[in-house]
Motif scaffolding. Structure first.
Motif, mmCIF file in Angstrom:
data_model
loop_
_atom_site.group_PDB
_atom_site.id
_atom_site.type_symbol
_atom_site.label_atom_id
_atom_site.label_comp_id
_atom_site.label_asym_id
_atom_site.label_seq_id
_atom_site.Cartn_x
_atom_site.Cartn_y
_atom_site.Cartn_z
ATOM 1 N N ALA A 50 10.794 5.699 8.411
ATOM 2 C CA ALA A 50 11.912 6.522 8.856
ATOM 3 C C ALA A 50 13.152 6.146 8.073
ATOM 4 C CB ALA A 50 12.159 6.343 10.351
ATOM 5 N N ILE A 51 14.061 7.116 7.978
ATOM 6 C CA ILE A 51 15.329 6.890 7.289
ATOM 7 C C ILE A 51 16.429 7.471 8.162
ATOM 8 C CG2 ILE A 51 15.036 9.007 5.914
ATOM 9 C CD1 ILE A 51 16.506 7.490 3.626
ATOM 10 N N ASP A 52 17.506 6.708 8.310
ATOM 11 C CA ASP A 52 18.528 7.180 9.238
ATOM 12 C C ASP A 52 19.421 8.218 8.563
ATOM 13 O OD1 ASP A 52 20.771 4.273 9.183
ATOM 14 O OD2 ASP A 52 20.594 5.963 7.814
ATOM 15 N N SER A 53 20.328 8.771 9.351
ATOM 16 C CA SER A 53 21.131 9.899 8.890
ATOM 17 C C SER A 53 22.481 9.487 8.330
ATOM 18 C CB SER A 53 21.347 10.882 10.046
ATOM 19 O OG SER A 53 21.969 10.224 11.137
ATOM 20 N N SER A 54 22.814 8.209 8.387
ATOM 21 C CA SER A 54 24.147 7.799 7.952
ATOM 22 C C SER A 54 24.114 6.895 6.724
ATOM 23 C CB SER A 54 24.866 7.104 9.109
ATOM 24 O OG SER A 54 24.088 6.025 9.593
ATOM 25 N N ASP A 55 23.561 5.717 6.878
ATOM 26 C CA ASP A 55 23.611 4.727 5.806
ATOM 27 C C ASP A 55 22.397 4.746 4.895
ATOM 28 O OD1 ASP A 55 25.032 2.409 8.177
ATOM 29 O OD2 ASP A 55 26.029 3.833 6.835
ATOM 30 N N GLY A 56 21.422 5.544 5.240
ATOM 31 C CA GLY A 56 20.200 5.536 4.445
ATOM 32 C C GLY A 56 19.318 4.339 4.734
ATOM 33 N N ASN A 57 19.580 3.667 5.833
ATOM 34 C CA ASN A 57 18.727 2.539 6.210
ATOM 35 C C ASN A 57 17.330 3.046 6.535
ATOM 36 O OD1 ASN A 57 20.747 0.588 5.953
ATOM 37 N ND2 ASN A 57 21.547 1.076 7.982
ATOM 38 N N THR A 58 16.358 2.233 6.201
ATOM 39 C CA THR A 58 14.966 2.624 6.388
ATOM 40 C C THR A 58 14.211 1.622 7.260
ATOM 41 O OG1 THR A 58 14.436 1.519 4.297
ATOM 42 C CG2 THR A 58 14.793 3.900 4.223
ATOM 43 N N LYS A 59 13.109 2.106 7.808
ATOM 44 C CA LYS A 59 12.238 1.270 8.615
ATOM 45 C C LYS A 59 10.816 1.655 8.272
ATOM 46 C CE LYS A 59 11.329 -0.074 13.431
ATOM 47 N NZ LYS A 59 11.706 -1.494 13.242
ATOM 48 N N TYR A 60 9.932 0.663 8.198
ATOM 49 C CA TYR A 60 8.541 0.910 7.817
ATOM 50 C C TYR A 60 7.585 0.192 8.764
ATOM 51 C CZ TYR A 60 10.827 2.327 3.507
ATOM 52 O OH TYR A 60 11.646 2.945 2.595
ATOM 53 N N SER A 61 6.411 0.762 8.891
ATOM 54 C CA SER A 61 5.380 0.052 9.623
ATOM 55 C C SER A 61 4.906 -1.125 8.783
ATOM 56 C CB SER A 61 4.198 0.977 9.929
ATOM 57 O OG SER A 61 3.533 1.335 8.735
ATOM 58 N N ASP A 62 4.367 -2.115 9.423
ATOM 59 C CA ASP A 62 3.904 -3.299 8.693
ATOM 60 C C ASP A 62 2.817 -2.952 7.677
ATOM 61 O OD1 ASP A 62 4.180 -5.585 11.539
ATOM 62 O OD2 ASP A 62 5.666 -4.892 10.074
#
Length: 124
Positions: A50-62
């Motif tokens: 996933a990628i957020d809508s503001s800073d472009g921060n991302t999250k990934y499954s392991d």
């Protein structure tokens, strides 16, 4: 009118790469937190990235961390998922999804708008 449209799936050998894209008409994707999910036959849909809508921060499954990268192109109103070093266990239908809100979430139920999916098959 399909809310979101994925493209870029296909058949690739293990170790190869694919780049998925997600586009929308009538919807500005930069206003949404965008997620990628996948579903293999006989399994539940699972969070991938996933990628957020503001800073472009991302999250990934392991399972994909270090191999997959999610990004945005606001000028083209698209979101992409670059998938490298693919493994047979990455095989499945990949969906992009959008949610409003502040925080990135990893649950299917947290996303409001979905695409129809694109098939990714990784051969061994």
């Amino acid at each position: 009118q399909v809310p979101l449209v994925e493209s870029g799936g296909g058949l690739v050998q293990a170790g190869g790469s694919l780049r998925l894209s997600c586009a929308a008409s009538g919807r500005t994707l930069r206003n949404y937190i965008m997620g990628w999910f996948r579903q293999a036959p006989g399994t539940e849909r699972e969070f991938v990235a996933a990628i957020d809508s503001s800073d472009g921060n991302t999250k990934y499954s392991d399972s994909v961390k270090g191999r997959f990268t999610s990004s945005r192109d606001n000028a083209k109103n698209t979101v992409s998922l670059q998938m490298n070093r693919l493994k047979p266990e990455d095989t499945g239908v990949y969906y992009c999804a959008a949610r409003t809100g502040v925080f990135v979430r990893t649950s299917v139920t947290d996303y409001d708008v979905w695409g129809q999916g694109t098939q990714v098959t990784v051969s061994s």
